[in-house]
Design an enzyme around this catalytic site. Structure first.
Site, mmCIF file in Angstrom:
data_model
loop_
_atom_site.group_PDB
_atom_site.id
_atom_site.type_symbol
_atom_site.label_atom_id
_atom_site.label_comp_id
_atom_site.label_asym_id
_atom_site.label_seq_id
_atom_site.Cartn_x
_atom_site.Cartn_y
_atom_site.Cartn_z
ATOM 1 N N ASP A 276 -39.798 40.836 31.861
ATOM 2 C CA ASP A 276 -39.172 41.691 32.869
ATOM 3 C C ASP A 276 -39.370 40.991 34.212
ATOM 4 O OD1 ASP A 276 -37.878 43.650 34.256
ATOM 5 O OD2 ASP A 276 -39.021 45.324 33.419
HETATM 6 C C1 BGC Z 1 -36.231 46.352 35.298
HETATM 7 C C2 BGC Z 1 -35.393 45.774 34.163
HETATM 8 C C3 BGC Z 1 -34.219 45.018 34.737
HETATM 9 C C4 BGC Z 1 -34.742 43.932 35.654
HETATM 10 C C5 BGC Z 1 -33.657 43.092 36.295
HETATM 11 C C6 BGC Z 1 -36.594 45.292 36.312
HETATM 12 O O1 BGC Z 1 -37.139 45.869 37.453
HETATM 13 O O2 BGC Z 1 -37.384 46.950 34.780
HETATM 14 O O3 BGC Z 1 -34.958 46.808 33.323
HETATM 15 O O4 BGC Z 1 -33.410 44.518 33.726
HETATM 16 O O5 BGC Z 1 -35.477 44.534 36.702
HETATM 17 O O6 BGC Z 1 -32.982 43.795 37.264
#
Ligand code: BGC
Length: 748
Positions: A276
């Site tokens: 993530d």
């Molecule tokens: C989120 C993810 C997301 C990623 C990219 C993170 O803060 O938890 O679900 O895909 O950001 O934007």
């Protein structure tokens, strides 16, 4: 052509091939095209190992970190393209930066279809529709020049206050697994790369970069992992995104138990793990634990790491950059075989998705009538009718002359919760606009916000403004034949990044409902929110109640279709709605102390808790009314078939529409185990089927169960276990409305 004639060109080609190997690969197109890794007719593994052999260690190390906010690192020398990503999962969101930047009102918009929230799609219990949604989102992804969509979200709704409950598929692992698999199949079928997230157990936003969750192995296997397991084993998912927080003491990004022991070894995952965004904290431990690609990377990451908010929130990253990885290899802390495995997994997905053949999948379209139709179907089928006293609904446009449409969620389209999943469509339909379009000039429609949305507009927050808003609302309600109040939250008070602070509706909304109900007894309340809300202040006096969740851009059209009976409500709750937060199983340990939280309720999440411990929810899991009625009969074990050596129990049930309208019902099958050696929930969902029936029509549906439907995960043997004996098959219209039961002998 004879064999003799063939010999000449083959010899000639081999000569060319041999020559090509001696030349730098970019010199001629033909030379590159003849390389085995480019040959689509060869098995994937062979292509991967051929390509790996041609890569330098530096090139391999480069591929472990992203090259931008939403791009992986390309290796142009070998024709390895960057994977271009976008969030997900509820449509395609702008990939130009973090949600804080791209969701701002003045940020340039990437227009795409805003699909209903995950919890709304879950309420449809319609796997076919979710698969079509996945396909439509993939087509938009391609058309917008991206290769990968960051979804689906399959985390379990454990805590009613989780800020991202709206994104996922509810509280039940079986339902979440079926819908996640459908979404992934839809996406991968288009050659677009999905990323099932967040692995594992991202169930609260509170301190998500520091929180350590204590979760026992049984709860992990039975509740938090099944949707990921199904994504791997039933959909052969190409990528899995790790979660932010720690599970049992280790960050998910460096959790060898989760990434290697379970995901890669136990489930057999062959794709790549992606972190993530900014969730890595070490180099060697992260790589060795099974992390394949760290995101984001390059200049956007470095800019982010310098911001004070990054340090405050606990984000971290840049640990898998080539120089750090190479230093750890040199020091003997990471082996080259490990790097080959990481890179091999990324290459495998590049090959499977067709990106090695063409650096971007061609085709696709954005925001077409067909895509909007899927969004509308989802929004409509996901609406749950919770109460309908004296059949106030559906409204009869012939008998009604005036409607008052009221509420902070009525006049504005509240399409979704906030954060990385928020899609900004070209146009979204508010409930007011949907109702106006539906009734045209035949019915007089008046409207008022009734109360300002908490936190949105300070001018509505003063006592004077509140009194004036309330008076305007009750005035129009008292003059109309029917009042429709749409209340709930929006993307600034229900969002990724923080939890909802209370289960109560935002300020002034309970009072608004009470006052409007006094002014007009024909009041319909509509909830527009992803999280459950407390209803005790008004539910007894509310004649009709609908839950529309966040319905995406078509939410307003969908609620109008349900209100006037153009569509018959068929949504069923994918999550129990508790009476109050304190009743929910995780409430006692939420949000945790000193950055530790204990999933002390174990496997007793959602209805597994309410139904086993006899805690009455406001509305149970699986519940949802209709404008017609359905009757179930003839539950039978029709036959036992085999998948290889494994028995499949085929149950049949007869369903009949006994009312006056066409409609869809969701038949739910639960398994009760009364004899096992360890404690088990009162029952667990193991099958369901959505069936459309005309008045008077009946259909026989078939539901199949395999061994896994009867197993539990044993903490002693650390294995899925089936205790032979008599199980009870329960068929019902909710977890608390079991209408048919039948015993079945398993394993004897
Ligand atoms: C989120 C993810 C997301 C990623 C990219 C993170 O803060 O938890 O679900 O895909 O950001 O934007």
């Amino acid at each position: 052509m004879t064999h003799h004639n063939l010999r000449v060109p083959i010899t000639f080609l081999s000569l060319l091939f041999a020559l090509a190997l001696q030349l730098p690969s970019q010199t001629t197109q033909t030379a590159t095209d003849n390389l085995p890794y480019k040959d689509a007719s060869l098995p994937v593994d062979q292509r991967v190992s051929d390509l790996l052999k041609r890569m330098t260690l530096e090139e391999k190390a480069t591929m472990l970190a992203g090259s931008g906010w939403m791009e992986s690192a390309p290796i142009p020398r070998l024709g390895i393209p960057a994977i271009k990503m976008a969030d997900g999962p509820l449509g395609v969101r702008s990939w130009m930066g973090s949600s804080a930047i791209t969701n701002a009102a003045n940020a340039p918009k990437i227009t795409s279809t805003s699909f209903p929230s995950g919890v709304a799609m879950a309420a449809t219990w319609n796997t076919d529709l979710v698969q079509r949604e996945g396909q439509a989102i993939a087509q938009e992804t391609k058309a917008l020049g991206r290769d990968m969509i960051l979804g689906p979200t399959v985390n379990i709704n454990r805590i009613p206050l989780w800020g991202r409950n709206f994104e996922g598929y509810g509280e039940d692992p079986y339902l979440a697994a079926q819908l996640g698999v459908a979404y992934i199949k839809g996406v991968q079928g288009e050659g677009v790369i999905p990323s099932v997230k967040h692995f594992a157990a991202n169930n609260e936003e509170f301190e998500r970069h520091r929180l350590d969750e204590k979760i026992d192995e049984r709860a992990l296997h039975e509740i938090y992992l099944p949707a990921f397991k199904a994504a791997v084993q039933q959909a052969d998912v190409w990528t899995v995104m790790s979660a932010y927080e720690k599970v049992n003491g280790k960050y998910c990004a460096e959790n060898d138990y989760l990434l290697t022991d379970i995901l890669k070894n136990e489930f057999g995952f062959k794709g790549f793990v992606i972190s993530d965004w900014a969730s890595t904290y070490s180099t060697a431990p992260t790589v060795n634990a099974g992390m394949d690609l760290e995101m984001p990377g390059g200049p956007p990451l470095h800019a982010m790491l310098k911001r004070p908010q990054t340090i405050m929130s606990g984000n971290s990253g840049g640990w898998l950059e080539a120089d750090k990885v190479l230093a750890e290899i040199k020091a003997g802390h990471i082996t080259e075989a490990t790097i080959d495995d990481n890179v091999g997994r990324i290459l495998r997905v590049l090959i499977l998705s067709g990106l090695m053949e063409h650096p971007h999948s061609p085709g696709g379209e954005v925001d077409t009538p067909e895509q909007r139709k899927i969004a509308l179907e989802g929004a409509t089928e996901g609406i749950v009718l919770l109460k309908n006293q004296n059949s106030l609904l559906p409204l009869d446009p012939v008998k009604i002359h005036s409607i008052a449409v009221i509420g902070p969620d009525a006049l504005v389209a509240r399409t979704g919760g906030g954060g990385s999943s928020l899609v900004r469509p070209d146009h979204a339909i508010s409930p007011l606009e949907g109702i106006q379009k539906r009734v045209g000039s035949a019915i007089q429609v008046t409207s008022a916000p009734g109360v300002g949305m908490e936190g949105e507009d300070a001018t509505h927050d003063t006592p004077e403004a509140r009194a004036a808003d309330l008076k305007q609302a009750t005035d129009i309600a008292s003059k109309a034949d029917v009042a429709i109040i749409v209340v709930g939250r929006y993307n600034k008070n229900e969002s990724e990044g923080f939890d909802v602070k209370t289960m109560d509706l935002p300020a002034g909304q309970d009072e608004l409902i009470q006052a409007v109900e006094k002014a007009n007894p024909h009041t319909v309340v509509v909830l527009n929110t992803g999280d459950p809300v407390t209803m005790s202040k008004w539910l007894d006096t509310t004649p009709a109640l609908l839950d529309m969740w966040y319905g995406g851009q078509e939410g307003g059209n969908a609620i109008a279709a349900i209100l006037f009976g153009d569509a018959n409500p068929s949504g069923k709750l994918p999550v129990s709605l508790p009476r109050k937060f304190e009743d929910s199983p995780g409430a006692k340990t939420y949000p945790g102390q000193n950055l530790h939280t204990d999933y002390a309720e174990g496997i007793y999440v959602g209805y597994r808790y309410y139904d086993t411990k006899n805690v009455e929810p406001q509305f149970p899991f699986g519940f949802g009314l209709s404008y017609t009625t359905f009757e179930y009969s003839d539950l039978k074990l029709a036959r036992i078939t085999f998948a290889g050596k494994n028995p499949i129990w085929n149950f049949t049930i007869n369903v009949r529409n006994t009312g006056q309208r066409s409609g869809a019902d969701v038949v739910q099958l639960y398994v009760h185990d009364g004899h096992s050696k360890i404690d088990r929930p009162a029952h667990e969902l193991k099958g369901f089927s959505r069936v459309e029936l005309n008045p008077g029509e009946s259909k026989t549906i078939e539901l199949q169960l395999d061994n896994s439907a009867f197993q539990y995960w044993s903490p002693t043997t650390k294995q899925w276990t089936l205790d032979p004996g008599t199980f009870e098959i329960q068929v019902g219209a909710s977890s608390r409305d079991i209408r048919l039961k039948a015993p079945v002998q398993i394993g004897r």
